[in-house]
Design a protein around this motif. Structure first.
Motif, PDB file in Angstrom:
ATOM      1  N   LYS A   1       8.207  13.805   3.188  1.00 47.91           N
ATOM      2  CA  LYS A   1       6.982  14.474   3.454  1.00 47.91           C
ATOM      3  C   LYS A   1       5.786  13.367   3.099  1.00 47.91           C
ATOM      4  O   LYS A   1       5.014  13.031   3.675  1.00 47.91           O
ATOM      5  CB  LYS A   1       6.632  15.900   2.669  1.00 47.91           C
ATOM      6  CG  LYS A   1       5.237  16.247   2.717  1.00 47.91           C
ATOM      7  CD  LYS A   1       5.296  17.666   1.918  1.00 47.91           C
ATOM      8  CE  LYS A   1       3.834  18.119   1.804  1.00 47.91           C
ATOM      9  NZ  LYS A   1       3.105  17.391   0.512  1.00 47.91           N
ATOM     10  N   GLU A   2       6.042  13.009   1.640  1.00 49.75           N
ATOM     11  CA  GLU A   2       4.866  12.158   1.076  1.00 49.75           C
ATOM     12  C   GLU A   2       4.797  10.852   1.807  1.00 49.75           C
ATOM     13  O   GLU A   2       3.710  10.129   1.946  1.00 49.75           O
ATOM     14  CB  GLU A   2       5.284  11.927  -0.335  1.00 49.75           C
ATOM     15  CG  GLU A   2       4.646  13.058  -1.230  1.00 49.75           C
ATOM     16  CD  GLU A   2       3.288  13.397  -1.485  1.00 49.75           C
ATOM     17  OE1 GLU A   2       2.708  12.716  -0.903  1.00 49.75           O
ATOM     18  OE2 GLU A   2       3.121  14.664  -1.725  1.00 49.75           O
ATOM     19  N   SER A   3       6.124  10.160   2.228  1.00 49.68           N
ATOM     20  CA  SER A   3       6.308   8.980   2.780  1.00 49.68           C
ATOM     21  C   SER A   3       5.483   8.908   4.196  1.00 49.68           C
ATOM     22  O   SER A   3       4.860   8.008   4.817  1.00 49.68           O
ATOM     23  CB  SER A   3       7.417   8.396   2.947  1.00 49.68           C
ATOM     24  OG  SER A   3       8.349   8.994   3.478  1.00 49.68           O
TER      25      SER A   3
ATOM     26  N   LEU B   1       2.758   5.991  -2.705  1.00 48.01           N
ATOM     27  CA  LEU B   1       3.823   6.807  -3.043  1.00 48.01           C
ATOM     28  C   LEU B   1       4.045   7.076  -4.529  1.00 48.01           C
ATOM     29  O   LEU B   1       4.111   8.161  -4.986  1.00 48.01           O
ATOM     30  CB  LEU B   1       5.130   6.218  -2.556  1.00 48.01           C
ATOM     31  CG  LEU B   1       5.536   6.445  -0.988  1.00 48.01           C
ATOM     32  CD1 LEU B   1       7.071   5.951  -0.680  1.00 48.01           C
ATOM     33  CD2 LEU B   1       5.300   7.807  -0.514  1.00 48.01           C
ATOM     34  N   GLU B   2       3.896   6.135  -5.397  1.00 48.64           N
ATOM     35  CA  GLU B   2       4.128   6.078  -6.795  1.00 48.64           C
ATOM     36  C   GLU B   2       2.778   6.997  -7.202  1.00 48.64           C
ATOM     37  O   GLU B   2       3.216   7.761  -8.386  1.00 48.64           O
ATOM     38  CB  GLU B   2       4.166   4.738  -7.601  1.00 48.64           C
ATOM     39  CG  GLU B   2       5.460   4.120  -7.240  1.00 48.64           C
ATOM     40  CD  GLU B   2       5.392   2.742  -7.717  1.00 48.64           C
ATOM     41  OE1 GLU B   2       4.440   2.304  -8.274  1.00 48.64           O
ATOM     42  OE2 GLU B   2       6.617   2.053  -7.856  1.00 48.64           O
TER      43      GLU B   2
ATOM     44  N   ASP C   1       6.305  10.987 -11.891  1.00 48.31           N
ATOM     45  CA  ASP C   1       7.227  10.132 -12.556  1.00 48.31           C
ATOM     46  C   ASP C   1       8.260   9.509 -11.325  1.00 48.31           C
ATOM     47  O   ASP C   1       9.373   9.293 -11.829  1.00 48.31           O
ATOM     48  CB  ASP C   1       8.339  11.174 -13.132  1.00 48.31           C
ATOM     49  CG  ASP C   1       7.423  11.983 -14.245  1.00 48.31           C
ATOM     50  OD1 ASP C   1       6.578  11.640 -14.691  1.00 48.31           O
ATOM     51  OD2 ASP C   1       7.708  13.360 -14.179  1.00 48.31           O
ATOM     52  N   TYR C   2       7.523   8.940 -10.576  1.00 51.64           N
ATOM     53  CA  TYR C   2       8.445   8.306  -9.525  1.00 51.64           C
ATOM     54  C   TYR C   2       7.929   6.543  -9.510  1.00 51.64           C
ATOM     55  O   TYR C   2       6.897   6.441  -9.571  1.00 51.64           O
ATOM     56  CB  TYR C   2       8.093   8.753  -8.066  1.00 51.64           C
ATOM     57  CG  TYR C   2       8.778   8.020  -6.891  1.00 51.64           C
ATOM     58  CD1 TYR C   2      10.277   7.954  -6.873  1.00 51.64           C
ATOM     59  CD2 TYR C   2       7.963   7.555  -5.829  1.00 51.64           C
ATOM     60  CE1 TYR C   2      10.765   7.677  -5.677  1.00 51.64           C
ATOM     61  CE2 TYR C   2       8.611   6.860  -4.955  1.00 51.64           C
ATOM     62  CZ  TYR C   2       9.833   6.734  -4.876  1.00 51.64           C
ATOM     63  OH  TYR C   2      10.712   6.107  -3.749  1.00 51.64           O
TER      64      TYR C   2
ATOM     65  N   HIS D   1       0.737  -1.185   0.100  1.00 47.63           N
ATOM     66  CA  HIS D   1      -0.205  -0.082   0.075  1.00 47.63           C
ATOM     67  C   HIS D   1       0.874   1.133   0.002  1.00 47.63           C
ATOM     68  O   HIS D   1       0.496   2.198  -0.904  1.00 47.63           O
ATOM     69  CB  HIS D   1      -0.862  -0.002   1.436  1.00 47.63           C
ATOM     70  CG  HIS D   1      -2.235  -1.008   1.203  1.00 47.63           C
ATOM     71  ND1 HIS D   1      -2.987  -1.311   2.298  1.00 47.63           N
ATOM     72  CD2 HIS D   1      -2.612  -1.507  -0.026  1.00 47.63           C
ATOM     73  CE1 HIS D   1      -3.781  -2.025   1.879  1.00 47.63           C
ATOM     74  NE2 HIS D   1      -3.577  -2.314   0.439  1.00 47.63           N
ATOM     75  N   TRP D   2       1.893   1.089   0.688  1.00 43.19           N
ATOM     76  CA  TRP D   2       2.837   2.559   1.073  1.00 43.19           C
ATOM     77  C   TRP D   2       3.282   2.895  -0.351  1.00 43.19           C
ATOM     78  O   TRP D   2       3.444   3.878  -0.801  1.00 43.19           O
ATOM     79  CB  TRP D   2       3.581   2.158   1.908  1.00 43.19           C
ATOM     80  CG  TRP D   2       4.654   3.317   2.736  1.00 43.19           C
ATOM     81  CD1 TRP D   2       3.927   4.742   3.023  1.00 43.19           C
ATOM     82  CD2 TRP D   2       5.659   3.274   2.995  1.00 43.19           C
ATOM     83  NE1 TRP D   2       4.709   5.359   3.534  1.00 43.19           N
ATOM     84  CE2 TRP D   2       5.916   4.622   3.614  1.00 43.19           C
ATOM     85  CE3 TRP D   2       6.917   2.646   3.171  1.00 43.19           C
ATOM     86  CZ2 TRP D   2       7.264   5.244   3.979  1.00 43.19           C
ATOM     87  CZ3 TRP D   2       8.089   2.997   3.612  1.00 43.19           C
ATOM     88  CH2 TRP D   2       8.309   4.282   4.110  1.00 43.19           C
TER      89      TRP D   2
END
Ligand SMILES: [Zn+2]
Length: 423
Positions: A410-412, A358-359, A364-365, A353-354
């Motif tokens: 931040k996003e994680s 994140l993607e 573009d990650y 899920h994580w």
């Protein structure tokens, strides 16, 4: 100690009375009682008993005839020698704290000159070690990566050109974040979040430096599931520390998400696991000459022992369980090292899920995951084997730009909070 001697004398007396077997049994009982944390077995044990390290003589090297100076007289410095080669070049001698050690030579030194002029510095490592880190230069208080036009490579030997002046510049493998710099950051963070952050010391290192922890929750910690964050086991891994900073700052941001999260979960965050190694300018080890991220089995090193004792105490006291451990490091590129065992962990679907969230959140990650159960005694394996928890080594690339690191952090953190709130 006195009571131990007394007990020992008493036991010796009992030996005479009852015989050798019972004495051994009593000694084992005594040992088990004294050791407050359970050790954890790994497939490939590593000897983490302390070994001697080489201390650099703290000094300013003076090439008086050319008017050039180099110093290691600051925390985080690493410069073992400085020798003139010719009127425009000197060799910078860099040695590790001890060997064997990973091929990741860390260096950090200050340079200046009597008169403004260009000067060349050739890096000299012991046989078998190669240059890894692109030099970062701090001048007038600002860090910048060296201009590639000023880096020269011949037979894998690196020489750099700097324009010297009387104002000192620092040349370092990574930006310097000494234990004092880290302390300044976490002290301010704790001060501006006094309602949720309890700043504590879990003890001291071998050299007497403080081992800090930020104990974070809202209301009562009783029954709140625990997440452990840690970083700087390996001194030069500063990009991983920057991700840790951004991660923790996001959790402490006054947002609806983090308020809800801290009402439900308990975080303990270790902002500097190896302050001796950081301030000594070590390549990888602590002042006991050991890679602390191989000590999560027997806890021979005070940094790991005291962290584990603290974690276990928090769990016992609050009658709860550890569900997730994130250990922030740096390596050649961004990568998450995960354990393959997931099904029976406390959060069987968390990683999937994580990573997918994140993607979807970062343009573009693509997550780079490397998965295997830990054979060696690293923290990731300890989280799994000691607590059945999800353990992840969160690695940031040596060259990952700061704005990207801060976005990942931040996003994680945000995605972790959302996922755990919706589980
Ligand atoms: Zn590392």
């Amino acid at each position: 100690m006195l009571s131990y001697i007394y007990i020992n004398q008493t036991l010796k007396y009992i030996v005479k009375q009852l015989g050798e077997k019972i004495y051994c049994f009593l000694i084992i009982l005594l040992f088990v009682n004294c050791s407050s944390v359970k050790t954890v077995s790994f497939k490939s044990p590593v000897d983490t008993t302390s070994k001697p390290i080489l201390y650099q003589p703290k000094t300013t090297y003076k090439l008086l005839d050319v008017g050039v100076f180099a110093s290691n007289e600051f925390d985080g410095a690493r410069l073992n020698g400085f020798k003139k080669i010719n009127d425009s070049t000197a060799s910078v001698i860099i040695n590790p704290e001890n060997q064997p050690i990973n091929n990741s030579p860390y260096y950090a030194f200050k340079v200046w000159s009597n008169t403004s002029k260009p000067f060349y510095f050739t890096f000299k490592y012991p046989i078998g070690f190669k240059h890894r880190y692109v030099p970062k230069i701090k001048s007038s208080g600002t860090w910048a990566v060296i201009d590639s036009l000023n880096v020269f490579k011949k037979d894998s030997i690196i020489t750099i050109k700097l324009n010297l002046s009387s104002e000192p510049q620092i040349v370092a493998a990574q930006e310097i974040q000494s234990s004092n710099d880290v302390k300044k950051w976490y002290s301010e963070l704790a001060l501006s979040n006094t309602k949720v952050v309890n700043l504590k010391s879990i003890g001291k290192t071998q050299m007497g430096r403080d081992l800090p922890v930020l104990d974070i929750y809202k209301g009562s910690p009783k029954g709140k599931e625990l997440i452990v964050l840690l970083t700087r086991q390996h001194p030069p891994e500063v990009t991983g520390y920057y991700a840790f900073q951004s991660f923790l700052e996001t959790i402490l941001k006054d947002s609806a998400l983090s308020n809800e999260f801290l009402n439900s979960y308990h975080i303990i965050a270790f902002p500097i696991m190896n302050p001796d190694g950081v301030d000594l300018g070590n390549w990888r080890h602590n002042s006991g000459g050991v890679d602390t991220n191989r000590d999560w089995s027997m806890y021979h090193q005070s940094e790991i022992k005291q962290s584990v004792v603290f974690i276990e105490k928090v769990l016992r006291k609050n009658k709860t369980e550890l569900i997730l451990g994130l250990d922030f490091h740096s390596t050649w590129y961004d990568v998450f090292y995960t354990n393959t065992d997931r099904e029976n962990t406390t959060l069987p679907n968390f990683i999937e899920h994580w990573f997918s969230s994140l993607e979807s959140r970062i343009p573009d990650y693509k997550v780079n995951e490397a998965s295997s159960n830990s054979d060696k005694p690293v923290s990731k394996g300890w989280f799994l084997y000691a607590h059945n928890a999800v353990g992840i080594t969160y690695e940031i690339g040596d060259k990952t730009p700061k704005d990207k690191i801060s976005l990942f952090g931040k996003e994680s953190a945000e995605q972790m909070m959302s996922i755990l709130l919706n589980k």
